[in-house]
Design a protein around this motif. Structure first.
Motif, PDB file in Angstrom:
ATOM      1  N   PRO A  43      -4.260  35.748  14.137  1.00  0.00           N
ATOM      2  CA  PRO A  43      -3.461  36.716  14.902  1.00  0.00           C
ATOM      3  C   PRO A  43      -2.270  36.090  15.611  1.00  0.00           C
ATOM      4  O   PRO A  43      -1.278  36.772  15.862  1.00  0.00           O
ATOM      5  N   LEU A  44      -2.328  34.796  15.926  1.00  0.00           N
ATOM      6  CA  LEU A  44      -1.178  34.158  16.568  1.00  0.00           C
ATOM      7  C   LEU A  44       0.042  34.126  15.642  1.00  0.00           C
ATOM      8  O   LEU A  44       1.181  34.050  16.112  1.00  0.00           O
ATOM      9  N   ALA A  45      -0.193  34.197  14.340  1.00  0.00           N
ATOM     10  CA  ALA A  45       0.916  34.204  13.392  1.00  0.00           C
ATOM     11  C   ALA A  45       1.712  35.503  13.472  1.00  0.00           C
ATOM     12  O   ALA A  45       2.811  35.590  12.912  1.00  0.00           O
ATOM     13  N   TYR A  46       1.175  36.499  14.159  1.00  0.00           N
ATOM     14  CA  TYR A  46       1.843  37.794  14.288  1.00  0.00           C
ATOM     15  C   TYR A  46       2.419  37.992  15.692  1.00  0.00           C
ATOM     16  O   TYR A  46       2.836  39.090  16.044  1.00  0.00           O
ATOM     17  N   LEU A  47       2.457  36.931  16.482  1.00  0.00           N
ATOM     18  CA  LEU A  47       2.913  37.032  17.863  1.00  0.00           C
ATOM     19  C   LEU A  47       4.414  36.798  17.941  1.00  0.00           C
ATOM     20  O   LEU A  47       4.913  35.760  17.512  1.00  0.00           O
ATOM     21  N   ASP A  48       5.160  37.763  18.484  1.00  0.00           N
ATOM     22  CA  ASP A  48       6.600  37.590  18.684  1.00  0.00           C
ATOM     23  C   ASP A  48       6.862  36.459  19.673  1.00  0.00           C
ATOM     24  O   ASP A  48       6.089  36.245  20.614  1.00  0.00           O
TER      25      ASP A  48
END
Length: 301
Positions: A43-48
């Motif tokens: 999910p961190l890969a989807y963090l702006d």
């Protein structure tokens, strides 16, 4: 680094601390299975980036020891965001943008080294320690341990070693305190083989990992073809961790083979392994950097 600290602090519940926006984008992306990338389970890969820096700030008690003084870092963030916005909106850079970025990386070197080196600073456990994981896999009282340890040694020439590490923000435990249940502590389990090598992609896909291990582990660490380590947050359920260790042990033995006569493997063989989940770490700072790897530059800036 943020992932490791959140896992060490919160265990399997870590993703609930990064905000719903990233999780929502991750769920939408999973509708496009034909476009799956290696990090789509992270999910961190989807963090702006605009959310990343506030998350670092709100998690400062965890990440601060690996960065630098908080008010100075906040000032640097404003500069980094300005540089990022120029690039993101196709504007020409300022003449000093590159030097500002390089200086920030140099300032981060000391903390980054400690974050990585502490991850590999293993401590041995006393088998007399009253701890459920120690009882299961150091003393050997887990039902799977009784079956696997002697079998692995006699039939596969493979040993298991259980140690632990402590994150920079976590205080030392008092003598006799259990490691299980302690935020900031990580269990590390090494499987060491002689005369055998691992099929790393097959190991990662193995259904043995589906019960507990894939959910619980922080990283699957592969330093060479003849060994693998798994890292679990000590704060998670100790019974599930003990079962997960047994499941990984079975998977390691299942997905290992003897070296063909006259053949040996080297680091180049791992370089040919295709990209896997970000939790599978090969040839990164988490697998390489320890207190002996000095002098070293993490960012080469």
């Amino acid at each position: 680094m943020l992932y490791v600290e959140l896992r060490a602090a919160h265990g399997v519940d870590w993703a609930s601390h990064i905000g719903q926006g990233a999780l929502s984008r991750q769920e939408k992306d999973k509708l496009r299975t034909y476009m799956a990338s290696p990090d789509w389970d992270d999910p961190l890969a989807y963090l702006d980036v605009g959310k990343l820096f506030p998350l670092l700030d709100s998690s400062w008690d965890l990440v601060g020891p690996s960065l630098f003084e908080q008010s100075a870092f906040q000032g640097r963030v404003n500069e980094l965001l300005a540089i990022r916005n120029r690039i993101g909106h196709l504007r020409r850079p300022h003449a000093d943008d590159l030097s500002r970025l390089e200086q920030t990386l140099r300032d981060l070197e000391k903390g980054a080294f400690e974050a990585l080196a502490s991850y590999n600073r293993e401590a041995y456990v006393d088998e007399d320690l009253q701890d459920p994981v120690v009882d299961s896999w150091v003393v050997g009282n887990h039902r799977t341990a009784r079956r696997l340890i002697n079998h692995a040694q006699s039939q596969y020439d493979t040993d298991i070693r259980v140690t632990y590490t402590r994150r920079p923000w976590a205080g030392p435990l008092d003598s006799g305190d259990p490691i299980s249940g302690s935020p900031g502590y990580l269990w590390r389990v090494d499987f060491v083989m002689r005369g055998r090598y691992l099929d790393v992609p097959a190991l990662w896909r193995d259904s043995y990992l589906d019960r507990y291990a894939r959910k619980l582990l922080v990283h699957l660490i592969v330093r060479h073809a003849s060994g693998v380590s798994v890292v679990f947050p000590a704060v998670d359920n100790s019974a599930e961790i003990s079962d997960a260790i047994g499941d990984v042990f079975d998977a390691v033995l299942t997905n290992s083979s003897t070296f063909p006569a006259g053949v040996s493997l080297n680091s180049d063989d791992l370089a040919r392994v295709p990209p896997l989940d970000p939790r599978v770490q090969m040839g990164t700072g988490w697998t390489i950097v320890d207190d002996t790897t000095v002098p070293i530059s993490i960012f080469a800036a």
